[in-house]
Structure formats: C-alpha cells, structure tokens
Design a protein around this motif. Sequence first.
Motif, PDB file in Angstrom:
ATOM      1  N   ALA A 186      32.859  28.390 -21.766  1.00 16.31           N
ATOM      2  CA  ALA A 186      33.156  29.824 -21.799  1.00 16.31           C
ATOM      3  C   ALA A 186      34.651  30.081 -21.737  1.00 16.31           C
ATOM      4  N   MET A 187      35.405  29.179 -21.103  1.00 18.35           N
ATOM      5  CA  MET A 187      36.862  29.322 -21.031  1.00 18.35           C
ATOM      6  C   MET A 187      37.549  28.821 -22.296  1.00 18.35           C
ATOM      7  N   GLY A 188      36.778  28.225 -23.193  1.00 14.47           N
ATOM      8  CA  GLY A 188      37.333  27.748 -24.457  1.00 14.47           C
ATOM      9  C   GLY A 188      38.124  26.464 -24.355  1.00 14.47           C
ATOM     10  N   VAL A 189      37.891  25.686 -23.280  1.00 10.32           N
ATOM     11  CA  VAL A 189      38.675  24.460 -23.080  1.00 10.32           C
ATOM     12  C   VAL A 189      37.772  23.231 -22.915  1.00 10.32           C
ATOM     13  N   ARG A 190      36.518  23.357 -23.337  1.00  7.30           N
ATOM     14  CA  ARG A 190      35.591  22.227 -23.210  1.00  7.30           C
ATOM     15  C   ARG A 190      36.110  20.990 -23.946  1.00  7.30           C
ATOM     16  N   HIS A 191      36.847  21.216 -25.029  1.00  4.38           N
ATOM     17  CA  HIS A 191      37.360  20.106 -25.835  1.00  4.38           C
ATOM     18  C   HIS A 191      38.435  19.303 -25.105  1.00  4.38           C
ATOM     19  N   LEU A 192      38.997  19.873 -24.021  1.00  4.27           N
ATOM     20  CA  LEU A 192      40.045  19.163 -23.288  1.00  4.27           C
ATOM     21  C   LEU A 192      39.486  18.140 -22.292  1.00  4.27           C
ATOM     22  N   SER A 193      38.181  18.204 -22.017  1.00  4.44           N
ATOM     23  CA  SER A 193      37.611  17.315 -21.005  1.00  4.44           C
ATOM     24  C   SER A 193      37.612  15.870 -21.479  1.00  4.44           C
ATOM     25  N   LEU A 194      37.790  14.970 -20.515  1.00  2.00           N
ATOM     26  CA  LEU A 194      37.830  13.542 -20.796  1.00  2.00           C
ATOM     27  C   LEU A 194      36.519  12.893 -20.398  1.00  2.00           C
ATOM     28  N   GLN A 195      36.316  11.670 -20.826  1.00  4.95           N
ATOM     29  CA  GLN A 195      35.150  10.911 -20.400  1.00  4.95           C
ATOM     30  C   GLN A 195      35.366  10.476 -18.954  1.00  4.95           C
ATOM     31  N   ASP A 196      34.628  11.083 -18.034  1.00  2.00           N
ATOM     32  CA  ASP A 196      34.738  10.699 -16.629  1.00  2.00           C
ATOM     33  C   ASP A 196      34.233   9.268 -16.469  1.00  2.00           C
ATOM     34  N   PRO A 197      35.003   8.387 -15.797  1.00  2.00           N
ATOM     35  CA  PRO A 197      34.548   7.010 -15.610  1.00  2.00           C
ATOM     36  C   PRO A 197      33.162   6.906 -14.996  1.00  2.00           C
ATOM     37  N   SER A 198      32.805   7.830 -14.104  1.00  2.00           N
ATOM     38  CA  SER A 198      31.490   7.766 -13.460  1.00  2.00           C
ATOM     39  C   SER A 198      30.369   8.124 -14.424  1.00  2.00           C
ATOM     40  N   ASP A 199      30.712   8.639 -15.620  1.00  2.00           N
ATOM     41  CA  ASP A 199      29.699   8.982 -16.608  1.00  2.00           C
ATOM     42  C   ASP A 199      29.452   7.850 -17.597  1.00  2.00           C
ATOM     43  N   GLU A 200      30.153   6.751 -17.461  1.00  2.00           N
ATOM     44  CA  GLU A 200      29.944   5.627 -18.355  1.00  2.00           C
ATOM     45  C   GLU A 200      28.674   4.873 -17.980  1.00  2.00           C
ATOM     46  N   LYS A 201      27.898   4.504 -18.967  1.00  2.00           N
ATOM     47  CA  LYS A 201      26.673   3.760 -18.702  1.00  2.00           C
ATOM     48  C   LYS A 201      26.998   2.341 -18.252  1.00  2.00           C
ATOM     49  N   ASP A 202      26.096   1.772 -17.446  1.00  2.00           N
ATOM     50  CA  ASP A 202      26.194   0.385 -16.997  1.00  2.00           C
ATOM     51  C   ASP A 202      27.466   0.103 -16.201  1.00  2.00           C
ATOM     52  N   LEU A 203      28.070   1.147 -15.609  1.00  2.00           N
ATOM     53  CA  LEU A 203      29.297   0.939 -14.850  1.00  2.00           C
ATOM     54  C   LEU A 203      28.996   0.533 -13.418  1.00  2.00           C
ATOM     55  N   ASN A 204      28.085   1.239 -12.761  1.00  2.00           N
ATOM     56  CA  ASN A 204      27.753   0.961 -11.370  1.00  2.00           C
ATOM     57  C   ASN A 204      26.374   1.544 -11.070  1.00  2.00           C
ATOM     58  N   ARG A 205      25.999   1.498  -9.804  1.00  3.63           N
ATOM     59  CA  ARG A 205      24.670   1.975  -9.438  1.00  3.63           C
ATOM     60  C   ARG A 205      24.507   3.473  -9.633  1.00  3.63           C
ATOM     61  N   ARG A 206      25.574   4.232  -9.362  1.00 10.03           N
ATOM     62  CA  ARG A 206      25.467   5.674  -9.573  1.00 10.03           C
ATOM     63  C   ARG A 206      25.234   5.995 -11.043  1.00 10.03           C
ATOM     64  N   SER A 207      25.901   5.293 -11.941  1.00 13.81           N
ATOM     65  CA  SER A 207      25.688   5.550 -13.363  1.00 13.81           C
ATOM     66  C   SER A 207      24.266   5.171 -13.772  1.00 13.81           C
ATOM     67  N   LEU A 208      23.688   4.166 -13.108  1.00 13.37           N
ATOM     68  CA  LEU A 208      22.295   3.808 -13.377  1.00 13.37           C
ATOM     69  C   LEU A 208      21.369   4.957 -12.969  1.00 13.37           C
ATOM     70  N   VAL A 209      21.620   5.545 -11.802  1.00 10.29           N
ATOM     71  CA  VAL A 209      20.824   6.691 -11.356  1.00 10.29           C
ATOM     72  C   VAL A 209      21.000   7.859 -12.316  1.00 10.29           C
ATOM     73  N   ARG A 210      22.241   8.111 -12.728  1.00 17.65           N
ATOM     74  CA  ARG A 210      22.562   9.267 -13.564  1.00 17.65           C
ATOM     75  C   ARG A 210      21.990   9.155 -14.964  1.00 17.65           C
ATOM     76  N   HIS A 211      22.068   7.960 -15.552  1.00 22.75           N
ATOM     77  CA  HIS A 211      21.728   7.817 -16.974  1.00 22.75           C
ATOM     78  C   HIS A 211      20.335   7.262 -17.229  1.00 22.75           C
ATOM     79  N   GLU A 212      19.720   6.665 -16.222  1.00 23.16           N
ATOM     80  CA  GLU A 212      18.402   6.072 -16.448  1.00 23.16           C
ATOM     81  C   GLU A 212      17.330   6.626 -15.519  1.00 23.16           C
ATOM     82  N   ILE A 213      17.571   6.584 -14.212  1.00 18.02           N
ATOM     83  CA  ILE A 213      16.524   6.971 -13.277  1.00 18.02           C
ATOM     84  C   ILE A 213      16.236   8.470 -13.318  1.00 18.02           C
ATOM     85  N   LEU A 214      17.270   9.300 -13.187  1.00 16.94           N
ATOM     86  CA  LEU A 214      17.046  10.746 -13.208  1.00 16.94           C
ATOM     87  C   LEU A 214      16.479  11.244 -14.544  1.00 16.94           C
ATOM     88  N   PRO A 215      17.000  10.772 -15.696  1.00 14.41           N
ATOM     89  CA  PRO A 215      16.395  11.206 -16.956  1.00 14.41           C
ATOM     90  C   PRO A 215      14.923  10.817 -17.089  1.00 14.41           C
TER      91      PRO A 215
END
Length: 333
Positions: A186-215
């Motif tokens: 809504a602020m028109g700056v979504r394109h400025l966001s970066l890939q958060d390291p915690s959002d990378e798949k297979d990085l750590n246990r939290r990413s496993l919960v985020r990308h596999e278990i919760l979905p």
Amino acid sequence: MNKGYSKTEKRRALQPLLNCLSDILLPMQDNGLVFAVSGGVDSLALMESYVRLPGALPENVCVATLNHGQRQESAREVNQVLSRAKLLGYQTFTEKYWRQAQANEADLRQWRYHMLHKCADEQNLGSIVTAHHANDDAEGFIMDALGWGGGQSGSAMKKRRKSSKHLILRPFLSLSRSQLSLGLAAMGVRHLSLQDPSDEKDLNRRSLVRHEILPRLSMHKAKVADRLARKAQEQAEIKDFMDNALVNLIREHPHEGLWIYPNEVRSSFVLQRVCKIALKRVAPSQDLRSSGRTLSSLCDKAISKGLKCNAVYQFSGAVIEVERDRLWVRATR
C-alpha cells in the motif's frame, strides 16, 4: 498493491500498521528508538510505515542493520538498507559478524541483540524495536513443541519487555505476515524489500517450520497460524500467572545468590520453571534457550533420585550448585 487499488483500499491496508505503531512507539519515541531492520518485508514495513505515522520523530530513531556474514549478498543488502534509511531521515548503525566460520542460529541471535544494545548505548536510545509478528509466535509454538527452541513453554512474545538495559518493543505482534506485506504494498515500496535470510528454505529449523510444517498444517486446517498464535498468547498468560506464584519458592540471600529447595516443589516441570526464573534474575541478559537439556536433567534428578552434593551445573552467565537439600543459583563473573 498495484495502481488499480483505490486510495481507500490502500489506507485500509496501511492503517493497522499505523495503529500498532501509535499505540506502542509514540509514547516511547522521546527517549529514542533503535529499529532492527534486515530489509525483509517485516522490518521494511516497520521502517517505512513509521515515517508515515502522524507525530513520528524519525530523527529520534536509529536504524540498525547488521551483516551476519553468512551469505555473499549480505554486504550489498546492508548498504541498500542504509541508503534507504538515510533517505527517510533516520540515523544509521551497522556492524559485521566478526567470526569467519558458519555460525548457528543461537550464536547469531545472541550477537544480534548484543549489537542492538550496543547501538542503543552508544547513541543513548531507550528502546529496541523489532518487527516480530503473529506468525513468529505461531512458529515459536511449534518449535517449542518439537524441542527446537521457540518461546518459553511455547509462549508468545511480549509487546513490551524490559531487558537488563533497554525496553524491547514489538509493535506488530497482533498482525500477520500477510498484513505487513499488504501494508508495504500500500505504501508503494514492496519492490524495495529484500530476501530475508530467515525466509530461505533449508536454512535452519525455523525455515523448516515456516516453509514445510506450517504450510502442510494449513492444508488441513484453515488459518492454522492464527490459531497457533492465539495458543501461544494463552500460554504466555499461563506462564506469567505461574511465574508470579512460583517466585515465592525462591529465597534471596545477600551476597550469596538465590536458594531453591526442591522438596517444596515435588515436580520436575515446576522445578524447571522456578530455576529459569532464578537464572533470569541472576543473569538477565543471557539467552537460556539452549540450556533446556541441562536444566531438565538437573530437575529430573532432583525430583526422582535426590540431589548429589557438590555437583555444579553450568549455564550461560550463571551456575546452579547443589548443596545438601537445596540449589544455589548465582551469577558467574
């Protein structure tokens, strides 16, 4: 959010963020704020929405962005955040993780908060602000259930928490990740966001919960993240109630630390809670989440087998020493 959306729709998407910031940050901004910004959607939403908040004082805010040194893109991403923060009128702060070897999640979290406190100290700022949200509480609830960390006993984070030196503020805990993403669009700056390291798949246990278990859970139960976040909040309320009652089982002796008598508890689980309260009192700035096994072993032995005299259990910033029928909890120098 593209140009086809009306001003009203954009305002409705942004308003929940502004409401949270107004409630949590405006009363504290005169004493100065440190924003922890990685450049991902969540923290970028914090940095961008605050400058659009009526009454905000960006000149009283320092944006801290840290180079964890774990990925090749880290330096470039830090520079992007710094440039944007300066353009918006913020002060800035950055540091790089000094160890060369690949670090684990616990080490990086401890270093990150140490740097945020350093920033607050150097610039005499009163509060540290993070962009944690309801999905983080849901993930923490699952991680605790699996023995992977997360919140204490699966409990949600607090919007306001006093650390040893500064207040920790988390204004977005009542919002979901999708609400923050929508607000950023809504602020028109979504394109400025970066890939958060915690959002990378297979990085750590939290990413496993985020990308596999919760979905996977979401395939069987609609809005499961919302439900888990509410459960985490309920658990936090139970934990606070328990802690207020259990503090009476801790004896304080001048110059000797704290004493706990296991025979007054009669439950390994409850004894662990009492010990955690005592450890946080003698070492308030330490992260004890990796000490679960040691504490569990101590309390199981204390309740089921009795205590072995002169045994010493080491924790981050503290020790628990067994002395006759009691536990002596004290800080280490």
